[in-house]
Enzyme design. Structure first.
Site, PDB file in Angstrom:
ATOM      1  N   ASP A 182      36.134   4.580 -71.482  1.00 42.39           N
ATOM      2  CA  ASP A 182      35.288   4.305 -72.579  1.00 42.39           C
ATOM      3  C   ASP A 182      33.729   3.630 -71.805  1.00 42.39           C
ATOM      4  O   ASP A 182      33.724   2.827 -70.904  1.00 42.39           O
ATOM      5  CB  ASP A 182      35.489   3.195 -73.386  1.00 42.39           C
ATOM      6  CG  ASP A 182      35.064   3.191 -74.857  1.00 42.39           C
ATOM      7  OD1 ASP A 182      33.895   3.311 -75.158  1.00 42.39           O
ATOM      8  OD2 ASP A 182      35.913   3.176 -75.677  1.00 42.39           O
ATOM      9  N   ASP A 285      30.045   4.907 -75.941  1.00 42.50           N
ATOM     10  CA  ASP A 285      29.871   3.867 -76.915  1.00 42.50           C
ATOM     11  C   ASP A 285      28.728   4.280 -77.646  1.00 42.50           C
ATOM     12  O   ASP A 285      27.535   4.213 -76.927  1.00 42.50           O
ATOM     13  CB  ASP A 285      30.299   2.599 -76.587  1.00 42.50           C
ATOM     14  CG  ASP A 285      30.555   1.714 -77.655  1.00 42.50           C
ATOM     15  OD1 ASP A 285      31.368   1.856 -78.374  1.00 42.50           O
ATOM     16  OD2 ASP A 285      29.747   0.509 -77.649  1.00 42.50           O
ATOM     17  N   GLU A 343      30.163   8.669 -79.408  1.00 42.70           N
ATOM     18  CA  GLU A 343      30.274   7.981 -80.707  1.00 42.70           C
ATOM     19  C   GLU A 343      29.034   7.964 -81.222  1.00 42.70           C
ATOM     20  O   GLU A 343      27.944   7.620 -80.836  1.00 42.70           O
ATOM     21  CB  GLU A 343      30.885   6.519 -80.388  1.00 42.70           C
ATOM     22  CG  GLU A 343      30.999   5.923 -81.877  1.00 42.70           C
ATOM     23  CD  GLU A 343      31.037   4.437 -81.788  1.00 42.70           C
ATOM     24  OE1 GLU A 343      31.767   3.796 -82.608  1.00 42.70           O
ATOM     25  OE2 GLU A 343      30.394   3.783 -80.936  1.00 42.70           O
ATOM     26  N   HIS A 414      39.792   2.511 -83.423  1.00 44.09           N
ATOM     27  CA  HIS A 414      40.127   1.181 -83.330  1.00 44.09           C
ATOM     28  C   HIS A 414      38.939   0.258 -84.071  1.00 44.09           C
ATOM     29  O   HIS A 414      39.054  -0.860 -84.244  1.00 44.09           O
ATOM     30  CB  HIS A 414      39.892   0.587 -81.930  1.00 44.09           C
ATOM     31  CG  HIS A 414      38.642   0.929 -81.238  1.00 44.09           C
ATOM     32  ND1 HIS A 414      37.961   2.186 -81.395  1.00 44.09           N
ATOM     33  CD2 HIS A 414      37.532   0.161 -81.014  1.00 44.09           C
ATOM     34  CE1 HIS A 414      36.820   2.020 -80.866  1.00 44.09           C
ATOM     35  NE2 HIS A 414      36.416   0.852 -80.523  1.00 44.09           N
ATOM     36  N   ASP A 415      38.227   1.221 -84.762  1.00 36.66           N
ATOM     37  CA  ASP A 415      37.213   0.228 -85.752  1.00 36.66           C
ATOM     38  C   ASP A 415      37.505   0.727 -87.213  1.00 36.66           C
ATOM     39  O   ASP A 415      36.492   0.408 -88.034  1.00 36.66           O
ATOM     40  CB  ASP A 415      35.734   1.072 -85.184  1.00 36.66           C
ATOM     41  CG  ASP A 415      35.181   0.571 -84.194  1.00 36.66           C
ATOM     42  OD1 ASP A 415      35.739  -0.552 -83.411  1.00 36.66           O
ATOM     43  OD2 ASP A 415      34.442   1.394 -83.496  1.00 36.66           O
TER      44      ASP A 415
HETATM   45  O1  TEU Z   1      31.179   1.023 -82.194  1.00 32.14           O
HETATM   46  C1  TEU Z   1      30.045   0.769 -82.967  1.00 32.14           C
HETATM   47  C2  TEU Z   1      29.730   1.383 -84.298  1.00 32.14           C
HETATM   48  O2  TEU Z   1      28.900   2.040 -84.614  1.00 32.14           O
HETATM   49  C3  TEU Z   1      30.648   0.841 -85.400  1.00 32.14           C
HETATM   50  O3  TEU Z   1      31.787   0.412 -85.214  1.00 32.14           O
HETATM   51  C4  TEU Z   1      29.830  -0.222 -86.121  1.00 32.14           C
HETATM   52  O4  TEU Z   1      30.354  -1.371 -85.944  1.00 32.14           O
HETATM   53  C5  TEU Z   1      30.064   0.175 -87.543  1.00 32.14           C
HETATM   54  O5  TEU Z   1      29.546   1.315 -87.491  1.00 32.14           O
HETATM   55  C6  TEU Z   1      29.129  -0.607 -88.346  1.00 32.14           C
HETATM   56  O6  TEU Z   1      29.239  -0.149 -89.662  1.00 32.14           O
HETATM   57  C7  TEU Z   1      31.424   0.752 -81.184  1.00 32.14           C
HETATM   58  C8  TEU Z   1      32.924   0.367 -80.942  1.00 32.14           C
HETATM   59  O7  TEU Z   1      33.463   1.335 -81.234  1.00 32.14           O
HETATM   60  C9  TEU Z   1      33.237  -0.884 -81.280  1.00 32.14           C
HETATM   61  O8  TEU Z   1      34.387  -1.164 -81.162  1.00 32.14           O
HETATM   62  C10 TEU Z   1      32.398  -1.810 -80.884  1.00 32.14           C
HETATM   63  O9  TEU Z   1      32.388  -2.983 -81.307  1.00 32.14           O
HETATM   64  C11 TEU Z   1      30.903  -1.513 -80.836  1.00 32.14           C
HETATM   65  O10 TEU Z   1      30.565  -0.479 -80.586  1.00 32.14           O
HETATM   66  C12 TEU Z   1      30.114  -2.287 -79.820  1.00 32.14           C
HETATM   67  O11 TEU Z   1      30.230  -1.945 -78.625  1.00 32.14           O
END
Ligand code: TEU
Ligand code: CA
Length: 618
Positions: A182, A285, A343, A414-415
């Protein structure tokens, strides 16, 4: 060259530009309106400002200007992409995402570790997995579970040592399993030495690594109105130093200034460090947030309200995004023939084409998120996800993304809460829905990313109180909701609907220890493991399922039937997207079933709830 649009342009003209297309589509999606609303020829010939009538007062004139600005920043148009698909290992691979903290603990401290991953390599190999994406394993104070990196060249102590990492990589490669890391370089931890140097010495070169603003210069006001994804303003105040610094995520995740060439050179060095070790690529990320509009202008309040984050139009597809992605591709990824998936929350299909078109040499693939929620819904809304929308979403991408692009296929990471629970929380359907999702994921054109626990049929976790939730996004949102006057009960219900914590519960391996047992009211499910195992094997035995053409054969609500075919083979995947029995089923004498789950009722002309069958032409 794209066409320059103005307020006098028609809705159709704007829709015909790549960014206009995606932004309008996103607006409709957010408002829960059908695409037909603007595709309608009468509407499409109307001037842009007519949009305010269609979309209501949510859309004001300033918002239109912001939209036009974004549209006109993009001067390229995507290639047609009707050539032949080029083969690549990452198109044929089945990926498996590991969230190391909750994958597998080997030393009894209740925290997953690198040795736990090494221990399960045979399990993953047996499942049929070809490549792993590891969520961050670097040294971090864990404000955001490793997405706040303190040292990019060190392993998080709780996870093990660099030696453990080298062993993991080596053992994975022995089994022909690739590993991608990552790459979290939109921001660093505030404990990273760059940020510490910058904060403590205004004359240090590191001051220009981040977005600092003098408090004096803004008369004590915040530099702009941007909000953080994790609640509150996107600016930290440092009283002692008299400065503000930008953080799109937590207060300990400081945004890097990519406009500084030295920052980009550092990123190239970090990438090379890991590629020299032999890793096979990266998941980048928040890839699409790295370029911020010069001057960091205020965000449009209406856009902020609509999307929940103010300022987003100034960085979600920033002015130098393509330039930066191309640069790291050429300088870091390409010399090692490394793979990169970005992402890209917020990018629609046309923007995605401009990031992943192979001739453009930026990213190989992106994760698009528009399939994860139904129109008009957000992650924290409590609702039942209608799979008919997924059918439409996926069909659109299958048919229009182009052969020069390749998409990623996933429901979970994971989100996000677990998709099975979102579709239908009734436990009676858990196995069926997971099977259906797996069958769709593993028979589409694109690269499947299985998230840890999908193969165990994991569902959302039954958290009882906010105290059980550790995730910073959930905790901050909870506090914000309560502060804004919501009852604790309602706020908790909202958190439960969308919390990332559901995906971050330690996997319930069979040989559970007592310490872990309390966390495990869900039991792993062999039946679902076998479904994944068999479907992966089927996909590997038939390249048609990877590279073949795609065609939708049935438009009936709840009934999704599609074909994957090429000169040599034809498959038909017949799905019931609902909890109701469907009377008509695909059946032809020249087809044989190659995948029919055990719960098939009687093989008759009925698809039982969420049933899926895969047929192959004899
Ligand atoms: O995620 C970023 C991201 O765009 C989303 O998870 C965001 O929080 C959401 O779209 C808001 O609605 C990445 C990682 O996957 C996440 O785990 C981290 O917390 C984030 O970046 C910060 O690094
Ligand atoms: Ca451990």
């Amino acid at each position: 060259m794209g066409k320059f649009v103005t307020v006098d342009s028609t809705i159709g003209e704007v829709y015909n530009t790549p960014v206009g297309h995606d932004v309008l589509k996103k607006l409709l999606l957010q408002l829960g309106l059908p695409e037909q609303t603007i595709l309608n020829p009468v509407v499409s010939r109307m001037r842009l400002n007519h949009l305010t009538k269609i979309m209501g007062k949510k859309l004001d004139a300033q918002m239109l200007m912001a939209l036009l600005h974004l549209v006109n920043l993009e001067t390229d148009t995507p290639a047609k992409g009707n050539g032949k698909i080029k083969r690549a290992w990452w198109k044929e691979a089945v990926f498996y995402q590991i969230y190391p903290r909750t994958f597998r603990d080997t030393n009894g401290d209740n925290v997953g570790d690198l040795n736990g991953i090494t221990e399960k390599l045979d399990y993953l190999k047996d499942l049929g997995v070809d490549a792993l994406w590891l969520s961050p394993v670097y040294d971090s104070p864990n404000d955001d579970n490793g997405y706040d990196i303190r040292d990019y060249r060190k392993i998080m102590q709780e996870f093990g040592t660099m030696r453990d990492f080298d062993r993991l990589l080596n053992e994975a490669h022995k089994r022909e399993i690739k590993i991608i890391m990552d790459l979290v370089v939109n921001h660093t931890s505030d404990e990273h030495e760059w940020f510490q140097n910058a904060l403590n010495d205004a004359n240090s070169k590191y001051s220009d690594y981040y977005f600092f603003r003098d408090k004096g210069a803004s008369g004590g006001f915040l530099p702009n109105n941007w909000t953080s994804f994790f609640s509150g303003s996107a600016w930290n105040e440092y009283d002692e130093q008299g400065v503000y610094a930008l953080h799109l995520f937590s207060k300990k995740q400081m945004d890097l200034n990519w406009d500084n060439p030295e920052v980009r050179a550092e990123v190239v060095d970090i990438i090379k460090f890991w590629l020299e070790k032999g890793v096979d690529g990266f998941r980048m990320d928040v890839m699409n947030y790295i370029s911020k509009e010069e001057g960091l202008p205020d965000g449009n309040e209406a856009i902020g309200e609509l999307f929940g984050f103010t300022g987003i139009e100034h960085y979600m597809y920033g002015p130098r995004l393509h330039e930066y992605l191309h640069e790291i591709r050429e300088k870091a990824f390409a010399p090692y023939d490394a793979f990169a998936v970005g992402e890209a929350a917020g990018l629609g299909m046309e923007m995605a084409k401009l990031v992943t078109g192979e001739e453009r040499r930026e990213m190989d693939m992106i994760f698009s998120f528009d399939g994860l929620e139904n129109p008009g819904k957000e992650r924290f809304d409590d609702y039942k996800y209608d799979l008919n929308y997924y059918r439409d979403y996926i069909s659109d991408w299958m048919e229009h993304y182009g052969n020069n692009c390749w998409m990623s296929l996933f429901y979970n990471n994971h989100d996000n809460p677990r998709m099975v629970s979102k579709v239908n929380p009734n436990p009676a359907y858990r196995q069926r829905i997971q099977t259906l999702l797996a069958a769709i994921q593993l028979t589409l054109k694109g690269t499947p990313f299985i998230y840890q626990g999908d193969e165990m049929g994991l569902v959302n976790y039954d958290f009882k109180s906010i105290d059980e939730i550790t995730d910073i996004e959930s905790r901050n949102l909870y506090r914000e909701l309560v502060n804004d006057g919501m009852t604790e009960e309602d706020a908790f219900a909202k958190i439960l609907a969308g919390s990332r914590e559901h995906a971050r519960v330690l996997l319930p391996w069979d040989d559970r220890t007592d310490v872990v047992a309390e966390h495990l009211r869900q039991t792993p499910d062999d039946a679902i493991y076998n479904v994944y195992h068999d479907l992966i094997a089927l996909r590997k035995a038939h390249p048609t399922l990877i590279y073949g053409k795609f065609r939708v054969m049935n438009d009936d609500r709840n009934h999704f039937t599609y074909a994957r075919y090429d000169k040599s083979e034809t498959f038909v995947i017949d799905c019931n997207l609902s909890a109701h029995r469907l009377p008509s089923v695909f059946r032809r004498d020249d087809f044989e079933p190659v995948f029919t789950p055990a719960y098939l009722e009687n093989g008759a002309d009925v698809l039982s709830p969420y049933e899926v069958r895969i047929w192959k032409k004899i």
